[in-house]
Design a protein around this motif. Structure first.
Motif, mmCIF file in Angstrom:
data_model
loop_
_atom_site.group_PDB
_atom_site.id
_atom_site.type_symbol
_atom_site.label_atom_id
_atom_site.label_comp_id
_atom_site.label_asym_id
_atom_site.label_seq_id
_atom_site.Cartn_x
_atom_site.Cartn_y
_atom_site.Cartn_z
ATOM 1 N N PHE A 1 0.370 10.898 6.453
ATOM 2 C CA PHE A 1 -0.955 11.173 5.902
ATOM 3 C C PHE A 1 -0.920 11.126 4.378
ATOM 4 O O PHE A 1 -1.794 10.522 3.746
ATOM 5 C CB PHE A 1 -1.452 12.541 6.365
ATOM 6 N N ARG A 2 0.102 11.752 3.783
ATOM 7 C CA ARG A 2 0.198 11.785 2.308
ATOM 8 C C ARG A 2 0.369 10.379 1.742
ATOM 9 O O ARG A 2 -0.329 9.983 0.804
ATOM 10 C CB ARG A 2 1.358 12.674 1.870
ATOM 11 N N ILE A 3 1.316 9.618 2.307
ATOM 12 C CA ILE A 3 1.600 8.277 1.785
ATOM 13 C C ILE A 3 0.380 7.374 1.924
ATOM 14 O O ILE A 3 -0.037 6.706 0.969
ATOM 15 C CB ILE A 3 2.813 7.658 2.514
ATOM 16 N N SER A 4 -0.221 7.371 3.110
ATOM 17 C CA SER A 4 -1.384 6.505 3.356
ATOM 18 C C SER A 4 -2.574 6.911 2.494
ATOM 19 O O SER A 4 -3.306 6.052 1.983
ATOM 20 C CB SER A 4 -1.765 6.549 4.836
ATOM 21 N N SER A 5 -2.770 8.226 2.322
ATOM 22 C CA SER A 5 -3.890 8.711 1.507
ATOM 23 C C SER A 5 -3.722 8.324 0.043
ATOM 24 O O SER A 5 -4.683 7.886 -0.615
ATOM 25 C CB SER A 5 -4.015 10.233 1.629
ATOM 26 N N ILE A 6 -2.501 8.445 -0.459
ATOM 27 C CA ILE A 6 -2.234 8.109 -1.865
ATOM 28 C C ILE A 6 -2.449 6.618 -2.097
ATOM 29 O O ILE A 6 -3.126 6.207 -3.049
ATOM 30 C CB ILE A 6 -0.802 8.524 -2.266
ATOM 31 N N ILE A 7 -1.881 5.789 -1.216
ATOM 32 C CA ILE A 7 -1.990 4.337 -1.398
ATOM 33 C C ILE A 7 -3.432 3.876 -1.257
ATOM 34 O O ILE A 7 -3.916 3.055 -2.052
ATOM 35 C CB ILE A 7 -1.075 3.591 -0.398
ATOM 36 N N SER A 8 -4.160 4.396 -0.265
ATOM 37 C CA SER A 8 -5.557 3.975 -0.092
ATOM 38 C C SER A 8 -6.424 4.444 -1.260
ATOM 39 O O SER A 8 -7.337 3.731 -1.693
ATOM 40 C CB SER A 8 -6.123 4.504 1.230
ATOM 41 N N THR A 9 -6.129 5.629 -1.796
ATOM 42 C CA THR A 9 -6.880 6.124 -2.954
ATOM 43 C C THR A 9 -6.639 5.238 -4.169
ATOM 44 O O THR A 9 -7.569 4.942 -4.932
ATOM 45 C CB THR A 9 -6.487 7.580 -3.273
ATOM 46 N N LEU A 10 -5.389 4.791 -4.355
ATOM 47 C CA LEU A 10 -5.093 3.851 -5.443
ATOM 48 C C LEU A 10 -5.856 2.537 -5.244
ATOM 49 O O LEU A 10 -6.347 1.947 -6.206
ATOM 50 C CB LEU A 10 -3.580 3.579 -5.513
ATOM 51 N N GLY A 11 -5.964 2.111 -3.976
ATOM 52 C CA GLY A 11 -6.746 0.910 -3.674
ATOM 53 C C GLY A 11 -8.215 1.091 -4.020
ATOM 54 O O GLY A 11 -8.856 0.173 -4.547
ATOM 55 N N VAL A 12 -8.759 2.271 -3.744
ATOM 56 C CA VAL A 12 -10.156 2.562 -4.071
ATOM 57 C C VAL A 12 -10.353 2.583 -5.585
ATOM 58 O O VAL A 12 -11.322 2.006 -6.112
ATOM 59 C CB VAL A 12 -10.591 3.908 -3.456
#
Length: 441
Positions: free
Chosen positions: A385-396
């Motif tokens: 959850f942490r890794i995916s949330s961080i990467i997707s937030t950077l994408g946003v």
């Protein structure tokens, strides 16, 4: 065991992702980026990192969301039904704009063979209309024909772009590259920003990267890896090919070119080779147009099947082609082409590009912000959850930066287009409410 052995591994999917991404979006960019200068290599690096975050986020979305609709379905997870409509609507409009931009690219590369196509803005418009109409009619026979043609024509861009990335360095002149570093004398941040929308254009289509998970071994691990590796490979080829051109063709000459890849191969070899490469680029544009126009027809059909677009978009022929939806799309494309007529092909291309990139960031942001809901629903580990949330937030965040880089004209015009979508949705929401009240739903 036999079925599993037929599935793709990470290497096969990486190649597929890279090839899917490398459409005709690159062929006009060297001329556009010449206005920014060779400092645009920094824009490529920023975009490559942002695109990898976006690719990873979409790979995860594709893994956890089982509903049809792609980005629209992802966005609905967090934002509800209206978001499904706005994502579909904005993506549809983006593809309409993109098709016109690709047709303009094709006209630019046709000019060495048919000089009259750029002799006047009216001639250019007529040529764009003919290309859009012919590729649309070619789609009337359904997806099988489109797929066969596109699988061949894609090599029309892969061969010159990848080839130049490898052999072009023998002609590379570092002094030409250095002299073109920052011709507008902008600040470093301003120069990088001026190239972001251009470089981001080359990666549009990245949302399809995770669409093949059902045909992949160990998709939980291999799909995100392939998306990252495929995006990284495409980025390397993009950076290498544009850098090589900027180190061979003087910047002032590159800025004026309507067919930059044809020009560089002419300088490297001969006018005959340059024309051959130019012809390959025209073929690639035609194939890319075929694919994107059919894709957009399917986007509108999917939305119509969900009763979010008018029913006319859902009607198909015996060849499974939504012809009425295609004709409506062609009318919109021709209207847009007439509204963006310019004496300069490159100016018209850049205006369309910025508008398309801005509007496409709307479904990107909506879709990626739906990932955290999907992660919670599927009860993934805290680490995932942490890794995916961080990467997707950077994408946003990168997508929002892409909006800023498109410029005020694109953001202003695009915002009006998106806001009109809410008017259309208001009628749909009213219809659904009436159905509920009358017990028909």
């Amino acid at each position: 065991m036999g079925t599993e052995s037929k599935k793709m591994g990470v290497v096969g999917l990486t190649i597929l992702v890279a090839v899917n991404m490398m459409g005709s979006g690159i062929i006009m960019l060297p001329a556009s980026l010449a206005h920014t200068g060779t400092i645009s290599v920094l824009s490529w690096l920023v975009t490559a990192l942002g695109a990898m975050c976006i690719a990873y986020a979409f790979a995860k979305c594709g893994r956890f969301c089982k509903n049809d609709g792609g980005m629209s379905a992802y966005s609905q997870e967090a934002h509800g039904k209206s978001s499904y409509f706005i994502a579909s609507y904005s993506y549809y409009i983006c593809l309409v704009i993109s098709c016109v931009a690709i047709a303009v690219s094709a006209v630019g590369y046709l000019a060495p063979f048919l000089p009259w196509v750029k002799s006047t803005p009216l001639h250019t418009f007529f040529a764009v209309v003919v290309i859009l109409a012919l590729t649309m009619v070619a789609n009337f026979k359904g997806p099988k024909i489109t797929e066969r043609i596109s699988s061949v024509t894609i090599w029309g861009i892969i061969i010159p772009v990848v080839g130049l990335s490898i052999i072009g360095w023998f002609w590379f002149d570092s002094q030409i590259f250095v002299d073109a570093w920052n011709p507008q004398h902008l600040s470093n941040g301003g120069a990088v920003s001026s190239g972001i929308s251009l470089t981001l254009w080359a990666f549009l289509g990245i949302e399809s990267a995770g669409a093949n998970s059902g045909a992949v071994e160990n998709p939980e691990k291999n799909v995100p890896l392939a998306c990252l590796f495929g995006t990284a490979f495409a980025a390397i080829v993009y950076i290498a090919s544009t850098s090589v051109i900027q180190g061979i063709v003087p910047n002032a000459e590159l800025m004026q070119s309507n067919a930059p890849f044809g020009l560089v191969f002419t300088m490297m070899f001969s006018p005959f080779v340059g024309k051959f490469i130019t012809l390959l680029a025209v073929i690639a544009c035609i194939g890319s147009l075929l694919g994107w126009q059919f894709t957009n027809a399917q986007v509108s059909k999917s939305a119509a099947d969900s009763e979010l677009f008018p029913k006319i978009f859902a009607k198909v022929t015996k060849d499974d082609a939504p012809i009425m939806g295609m004709l409506i799309m062609l009318i919109l494309e021709l209207l847009l082409a007439s509204m963006t007529i310019s004496p300069d092909l490159l100016n018209q291309f850049n205006a369309l590009l910025n508008l398309a990139v801005f509007i496409n960031m709307v479904p990107y942001v909506l879709a990626m912000t739906g990932l955290q809901v999907m992660l919670r629903k599927n009860r993934v580990s805290n680490r995932e959850f942490r890794i995916s949330s961080i990467i997707s937030t950077l994408g946003v965040i990168y997508s929002i930066y892409g909006v800023y880089a498109c410029g005020s004209d694109a953001v202003f015009g695009g915002s009006i287009i998106v806001l009109f979508g809410y008017i259309f949705y208001g009628f749909l929401a009213g219809r659904d409410t009436q159905r509920m009240m009358t017990g028909k739903m």
